[in-house]
Design an enzyme around this catalytic site. Structure first.
Site, PDB file in Angstrom:
ATOM      1  N   ASP A 154       2.694  -3.503   3.935  1.00 29.57           N
ATOM      2  CA  ASP A 154       2.190  -3.527   5.314  1.00 29.57           C
ATOM      3  C   ASP A 154       3.132  -3.662   6.446  1.00 29.57           C
ATOM      4  OD1 ASP A 154      -0.555  -2.869   4.633  1.00 29.57           O
ATOM      5  OD2 ASP A 154      -1.148  -4.788   4.202  1.00 29.57           O
TER       6      ASP A 154
ATOM      7  N   ASP B  22      -3.221   4.242   1.719  1.00 28.89           N
ATOM      8  CA  ASP B  22      -3.050   3.709   2.905  1.00 28.89           C
ATOM      9  C   ASP B  22      -1.176   3.411   3.387  1.00 28.89           C
ATOM     10  OD1 ASP B  22      -5.006   2.818   1.715  1.00 28.89           O
ATOM     11  OD2 ASP B  22      -5.472   1.063   3.057  1.00 28.89           O
TER      12      ASP B  22
HETATM   13  N1  GLY Z   1      -5.040  -0.590   4.963  1.00 27.45           N
HETATM   14  C1  GLY Z   1      -6.155  -1.378   4.709  1.00 27.45           C
HETATM   15  C2  GLY Z   1      -7.336  -0.621   5.426  1.00 27.45           C
HETATM   16  O1  GLY Z   1      -7.429   0.332   5.713  1.00 27.45           O
HETATM   17  O2  GLY Z   1      -8.439  -1.176   5.399  1.00 27.45           O
END
Ligand code: GLY
Length: 399
Positions: A115, A174
């Site tokens: 992240d 993601d």
């Molecule tokens: N990256 C986590 C979400 O989209 O909730």
């Protein structure tokens, strides 16, 4: 012929457009954000989390939830402030954007999560884009170095999460969003390593994350020693075999940005195929704001996910400039923005300053269902700016 009819039609058209264009929507966003900035000190004082720096959502009792920089959502609020500055050129937003961005900078060194891309690129990335501050450039390059430590050349991907009992090397869809940081770092540093890692990740994800209908799994788990696919599962979706709405959006946005950065037609085709899956899906509601999962069992009563809609709209504005389906894609993005602006906006002066309501964070964990959330607001503002640039005949992307 009744002379009033053309006038009435014209007024209707203008009113419809005015509700979703930046000229009207940004002043509303500014007022809401003013409110949020005022609410933040008390929310920090009340927070049970140490080092809370950015707003994330509202609690079930309507309180502003603040998060530390290590939370994956921390970079979105600084990013919103940069977008307000970009549109208004008001130094008030510049000052706030700088201050909230500084809070996120320690994340450039966190090797424990993929992240770092979301956190640093949405905050510092926008800061560099708008100021060309050499310090921000260094932070972006360092963050890319940090993210690259999670790349496994045997798998060909960046690992998303550590310490998952049943998944030795999980990669979530993601993670496509974090590639933007890597592409940028190569441009800033001249070191092609980051670009190569991004391309490898995009290619491996294209091979393993997608089903024949171009929907995507949420999690693909790999054997880090051989690169073999071990599991195809979900984390935030309804089922392993379902299409979690925000995940479909991450894929759409991710391959669109990969095409921008590489001009590889395979990425363009992938983004177009994902767009086709999403926007021709029988479970997509008429207003084009998806249910949290395209296969949620309680459709049409399932919660929506405005965050998925906002990021899809932003991606579709960009994709519209690359694709032969551009006109249709632009209309789809406009339709989404119209829906969000009319039926998903917070009431002025309410919701502690959030802009959009009705997002769904993590339904299977019973967490953040039908709430405002800062990444919805971030991608909504980004989409508004993109829509505005297109309307002015400018490039949708400002680098
Ligand atoms: N990256 C986590 C979400 O989209 O909730």
């Amino acid at each position: 012929m009744n002379k009033l009819i053309p006038v009435a039609l014209c007024l209707l058209t203008t009113a419809g457009y005015a509700q979703n264009n930046a000229k009207k929507a940004i002043p509303f966003a500014e007022k809401q954000t003013d409110l949020m900035l005022k609410a933040i000190p008390a929310a920090i004082a009340a927070s049970t989390k140490p080092n809370a720096v950015s707003p994330r959502t509202l609690s079930t009792t309507g309180e502003l939830v603040m998060i530390p920089s290590k939370d994956w959502v921390s970079g979105f609020f600084p990013g919103e402030l940069w977008y307000l500055y970009e549109y208004t050129h008001n130094n008030k937003w510049l000052t706030a954007a700088k201050a909230y961005t500084t809070n996120i900078e320690p994340e450039q060194f966190d090797k424990g999560t993929h992240d770092v891309g979301f956190k640093i690129y949405c905050s510092v990335g926008n800061g560099y884009r708008l100021t060309k501050d050499a310090h921000y450039k260094e932070v972006i390059i360092q963050a890319a170095k940090t993210l690259s430590t999670r790349f496994n050349p045997i798998v060909g991907c960046i690992k998303s999460w550590d310490n998952r009992k049943n998944w030795p090397f999980p990669v979530i869809i993601d993670n496509m969003m974090n590639l933007e940081l890597l592409f940028e770092a190569t441009k800033l540093s001249g070191d092609s390593t980051f670009h190569k890692i991004a391309v490898s990740h995009a290619n491996t994800t294209m091979k393993n994350h997608f089903r024949p209908d171009y929907s995507s799994y949420h999690v693909i788990d790999y054997d880090p020693q051989t690169g073999a696919v071990l599991h195809k599962q979900t984390h935030q979706g309804y089922a392993d075999s379902s299409a979690w709405a925000r995940g479909q959006g991450w894929g759409l946005y991710g391959y669109t940005l990969c095409y921008r950065e590489t001009r590889n037609k395979a990425y363009l085709q992938q983004a177009e195929a994902i767009a086709k899956f999403i926007f021709s899906h029988p479970n997509l509601p008429k207003d084009k704001v998806p249910y949290w999962d395209f296969n949620a069992p309680d459709i049409p009563n399932a919660p929506r996910d405005a965050s998925a809609a906002a990021l899809m709209a932003s991606a579709m504005y960009e994709l519209s400039t690359y694709s032969s389906n551009g006109k249709q894609y632009k209309k789809t993005a406009d339709d989404i923005m119209n829906s969000l602006s009319k039926r998903y906006q917070a009431k002025p002066g309410e919701s502690k300053g959030f802009i959009l309501l009705h997002s769904t964070g993590h339904k299977p964990a019973n967490s953040e269902i039908d709430v405002p959330i800062s990444y919805a607001d971030y991608y909504y503002l980004e989409a508004l700016l993109r829509q505005n640039r297109l309307a002015n005949g400018q490039s949708v992307i400002v680098q």
